[in-house]
Design a protein around this motif. Sequence first.
Motif, PDB file in Angstrom:
ATOM      1  N   LEU A  28     -23.280  61.781  -8.159  1.00  0.00           N
ATOM      2  CA  LEU A  28     -22.200  61.667  -8.999  1.00  0.00           C
ATOM      3  C   LEU A  28     -22.820  60.795 -10.070  1.00  0.00           C
ATOM      4  N   GLU A  29     -22.434  61.563 -11.466  1.00  0.00           N
ATOM      5  CA  GLU A  29     -22.977  61.034 -12.417  1.00  0.00           C
ATOM      6  C   GLU A  29     -22.148  61.032 -13.514  1.00  0.00           C
ATOM      7  N   ASP A  30     -22.082  59.738 -14.049  1.00  0.00           N
ATOM      8  CA  ASP A  30     -21.325  59.382 -15.593  1.00  0.00           C
ATOM      9  C   ASP A  30     -22.271  58.990 -16.552  1.00  0.00           C
TER      10      ASP A  30
ATOM     11  N   LEU B 144     -33.175  68.299  -5.727  1.00  0.00           N
ATOM     12  CA  LEU B 144     -32.487  67.877  -6.806  1.00  0.00           C
ATOM     13  C   LEU B 144     -32.268  68.515  -8.196  1.00  0.00           C
ATOM     14  N   HIS B 145     -33.231  69.552  -8.329  1.00  0.00           N
ATOM     15  CA  HIS B 145     -33.117  70.237  -9.498  1.00  0.00           C
ATOM     16  C   HIS B 145     -33.090  71.645  -9.042  1.00  0.00           C
ATOM     17  N   ASN B 146     -31.894  72.066  -8.325  1.00  0.00           N
ATOM     18  CA  ASN B 146     -32.069  73.257  -7.937  1.00  0.00           C
ATOM     19  C   ASN B 146     -31.480  74.309  -8.930  1.00  0.00           C
TER      20      ASN B 146
ATOM     21  N   SER C  96     -24.748  65.453 -23.394  1.00  0.00           N
ATOM     22  CA  SER C  96     -23.743  64.517 -22.225  1.00  0.00           C
ATOM     23  C   SER C  96     -24.642  65.252 -20.997  1.00  0.00           C
ATOM     24  N   ASP C  97     -24.295  64.708 -19.812  1.00  0.00           N
ATOM     25  CA  ASP C  97     -24.981  64.838 -18.630  1.00  0.00           C
ATOM     26  C   ASP C  97     -24.272  64.231 -17.544  1.00  0.00           C
ATOM     27  N   PHE C  98     -23.242  65.101 -16.724  1.00  0.00           N
ATOM     28  CA  PHE C  98     -22.351  64.735 -15.614  1.00  0.00           C
ATOM     29  C   PHE C  98     -22.937  65.396 -14.320  1.00  0.00           C
TER      30      PHE C  98
ATOM     31  N   ASP D  52     -25.529  56.923 -15.143  1.00  0.00           N
ATOM     32  CA  ASP D  52     -25.143  56.221 -13.841  1.00  0.00           C
ATOM     33  C   ASP D  52     -25.164  57.198 -12.729  1.00  0.00           C
ATOM     34  N   GLU D  53     -26.193  57.693 -12.081  1.00  0.00           N
ATOM     35  CA  GLU D  53     -26.273  58.924 -11.193  1.00  0.00           C
ATOM     36  C   GLU D  53     -26.868  58.523  -9.779  1.00  0.00           C
ATOM     37  N   PRO D  54     -26.062  57.846  -8.950  1.00  0.00           N
ATOM     38  CA  PRO D  54     -26.546  57.538  -7.728  1.00  0.00           C
ATOM     39  C   PRO D  54     -26.456  58.863  -6.686  1.00  0.00           C
TER      40      PRO D  54
ATOM     41  N   VAL E 214     -31.095  64.839 -23.803  1.00  0.00           N
ATOM     42  CA  VAL E 214     -30.513  64.581 -22.397  1.00  0.00           C
ATOM     43  C   VAL E 214     -31.556  63.495 -21.755  1.00  0.00           C
ATOM     44  N   HIS E 215     -32.839  63.505 -21.602  1.00  0.00           N
ATOM     45  CA  HIS E 215     -33.666  62.539 -21.254  1.00  0.00           C
ATOM     46  C   HIS E 215     -34.192  61.926 -22.400  1.00  0.00           C
ATOM     47  N   ASP E 216     -33.356  61.149 -23.039  1.00  0.00           N
ATOM     48  CA  ASP E 216     -33.791  60.704 -24.476  1.00  0.00           C
ATOM     49  C   ASP E 216     -35.227  60.328 -24.760  1.00  0.00           C
TER      50      ASP E 216
ATOM     51  N   GLY F 258     -30.928  56.201 -13.378  1.00  0.00           N
ATOM     52  CA  GLY F 258     -30.491  56.929 -14.627  1.00  0.00           C
ATOM     53  C   GLY F 258     -31.623  57.019 -15.534  1.00  0.00           C
ATOM     54  N   HIS F 259     -31.155  57.430 -16.748  1.00  0.00           N
ATOM     55  CA  HIS F 259     -32.332  57.691 -17.918  1.00  0.00           C
ATOM     56  C   HIS F 259     -31.475  57.546 -19.378  1.00  0.00           C
ATOM     57  N   ASN F 260     -32.210  57.170 -20.321  1.00  0.00           N
ATOM     58  CA  ASN F 260     -31.396  57.166 -21.537  1.00  0.00           C
ATOM     59  C   ASN F 260     -31.006  58.411 -21.990  1.00  0.00           C
TER      60      ASN F 260
ATOM     61  N   ILE G 201     -22.850  70.164  -8.670  1.00  0.00           N
ATOM     62  CA  ILE G 201     -22.747  70.508 -10.100  1.00  0.00           C
ATOM     63  C   ILE G 201     -23.431  69.508 -11.049  1.00  0.00           C
ATOM     64  N   ASP G 202     -24.363  69.669 -11.507  1.00  0.00           N
ATOM     65  CA  ASP G 202     -25.073  68.574 -12.503  1.00  0.00           C
ATOM     66  C   ASP G 202     -25.363  69.640 -13.859  1.00  0.00           C
ATOM     67  N   ALA G 203     -24.546  69.133 -14.987  1.00  0.00           N
ATOM     68  CA  ALA G 203     -24.653  69.914 -16.130  1.00  0.00           C
ATOM     69  C   ALA G 203     -24.238  69.194 -17.238  1.00  0.00           C
TER      70      ALA G 203
ATOM     71  N   SER H 177     -27.176  71.196 -22.556  1.00  0.00           N
ATOM     72  CA  SER H 177     -28.399  70.080 -22.870  1.00  0.00           C
ATOM     73  C   SER H 177     -29.353  70.261 -22.061  1.00  0.00           C
ATOM     74  N   PHE H 178     -29.416  70.950 -21.012  1.00  0.00           N
ATOM     75  CA  PHE H 178     -30.663  71.153 -20.196  1.00  0.00           C
ATOM     76  C   PHE H 178     -29.929  72.377 -19.162  1.00  0.00           C
ATOM     77  N   THR H 179     -30.957  72.857 -18.315  1.00  0.00           N
ATOM     78  CA  THR H 179     -30.801  74.163 -17.583  1.00  0.00           C
ATOM     79  C   THR H 179     -29.743  73.356 -16.320  1.00  0.00           C
ATOM     80  N   THR H 180     -28.771  74.243 -16.362  1.00  0.00           N
ATOM     81  CA  THR H 180     -27.458  73.737 -15.151  1.00  0.00           C
ATOM     82  C   THR H 180     -28.168  73.821 -13.943  1.00  0.00           C
ATOM     83  N   ILE H 181     -27.748  72.665 -13.063  1.00  0.00           N
ATOM     84  CA  ILE H 181     -28.032  72.703 -11.709  1.00  0.00           C
ATOM     85  C   ILE H 181     -26.558  72.880 -10.841  1.00  0.00           C
ATOM     86  N   LEU H 182     -26.705  73.883 -10.032  1.00  0.00           N
ATOM     87  CA  LEU H 182     -25.485  74.126  -9.456  1.00  0.00           C
ATOM     88  C   LEU H 182     -25.706  74.934  -8.056  1.00  0.00           C
TER      89      LEU H 182
HETATM   90  N1  GLY Z   1     -28.882  65.655 -15.068  1.00  0.00           N
HETATM   91  C1  GLY Z   1     -30.416  66.168 -14.977  1.00  0.00           C
HETATM   92  C2  GLY Z   1     -31.198  65.207 -14.974  1.00  0.00           C
HETATM   93  O1  GLY Z   1     -30.788  63.831 -14.914  1.00  0.00           O
HETATM   94  O2  GLY Z   1     -32.486  65.118 -14.636  1.00  0.00           O
END
Ligand code: GLY
Length: 481
Positions: A448-450, A246-248, A275-277, A407-409, A365-367, A358-360, A263-265, A234-239
């Motif tokens: 950590l994101e849910d 933040l967006h590595n 989805s976005d975790f 929810d991604e603090p 993914v960022h609606d 967080g975001h919508n 791991i943000d993917a 849903s977006f370029t994987t951050i790992l």
């Molecule tokens: N998970 C990537 C972002 O929210 O920007």
Amino acid sequence: MFSKEVYIRRRAELVRRLSAQMPEGKAGVVMFVGNAEAPQNYRGNDYKFRQESTFLYYWGIDEPGFAALLDLDSGAEVIYGDDVEIDDIIWMGPQPSVESKAAAVGVGKSAPAAEFDRAVAAARSLGRVVHFLPASRYYNVLRTASLTGCSPDSVRKVASVADGQVHASLELVNSVISMRLIKEECEIEEIDKACEIGWLMHTEARRNCKPGVCEQDIVGRMEGVTISKGWGVSFTTILSQHGETLHNHRHDGIITPGKLLLIDAGAESNTHYASDFTRTVPCGGKFTPKQRDIYDIVVACNDLAYELAKPGVTYRDVHLAVAARMLEGLKSLGLVRGEVRDMVAEGVAGMFMPHGLGHNMGIDVHDMEDLGEDLVGYDPDQKRSSQLGLGSLRMARRLRPGHVITDEPGIYFVPALIAKWKSEGHGKDFINYQKLEAEYLDFGGIRLEDDLLITADGCRRLGPHRLPIYADEVESVMSGE
Ligand code: GLY
Ligand code: MN
């Protein structure tokens, strides 16, 4: 694709909401430009096709080269696209007719693509209002500019059509946002599916986080899951083991015990819901005591947002409550000092979490951020802050049932930011720069994101299972993998 009734209902509701903002009998027409193929390098080698999200929402057709017109005054709906010819059939095989594709989404009239341009020109020559959305892809920017006779810059500008100028329509943007923000049951089912794929991809990543493995290898394995189970990422994987960035998107590191892997993917379901975790795991399978101290604060922040997110509460207030919880934790470790209330007001949390809570989330993914971040994420009575962190909050609105948010603090130690704030004397009454510089410059970052659905009386985490999050639980699953 959903049943045709879904699209029929959505378009009728759009007509109702948009017409209500326009003079009777002079509401105009709405044009929708779907995405075209986009070449990666030469014209025969395109990126994997992704439909424009609002086009998908109202017209359902997930193929390139389509457009649609909705006449607000007469109620007429037309889908424009070209039937395949023999050359196309040789390359792509036989295809259903445009007429049948239109019928599948409840539209009775279709026409060749070139007639779309003529229909828009005819509406303009009659002096009718032509509503359109701000285009995000450059091809659509140019196409919309040519259709409407305005400059590419104006195509991105959103303002009320009442001023008589040609630009994207604020009335249309607000109508679309008001509908897409509140998810329907069929959309929530799709987001749950995307979350299940997200769970699988994170599980695959965690299992492969072993000393000596290259980060790129893990990315490949987890992205493979998204293609085998859904549409893709849903977006370029951050790992990265440099989670403080933040967006590595660099994945050339080798997994090294003692480091943390962020791991943000996320994944898209086959119908393009996201989805976005994010999880952050210890590379050697065990957190060091110092890592665990920071990690536990981030877990507490994630849990707090989940407890607080409910109808009637603004997500801005949830962000601020999380900031307070984070500062309390950092204070207990001696990294900040003073009254938490004062620190929150000064924006001290932005040093450690320079992004919003967080975001919508939905078809994007960022609606809908292509429609305008503030229009999507802020109520009319809310103003965006200029503070670092809070100012990046993309979803501040008063929560309502049907909102889907992340929810991604996170807590990050960004050496360049620490140096900058220190040199400017920023937060000097609160931040223990000496300790930060002596002990935390090489710490990295934790997020950590849910994904949450706001329900009638609270919220629920989306997806059938929650990824392991508590430190003991993470260490325990990693020791068995
Ligand atoms: N998970 C990537 C972002 O929210 O920007
Ligand atoms: Mn996110």
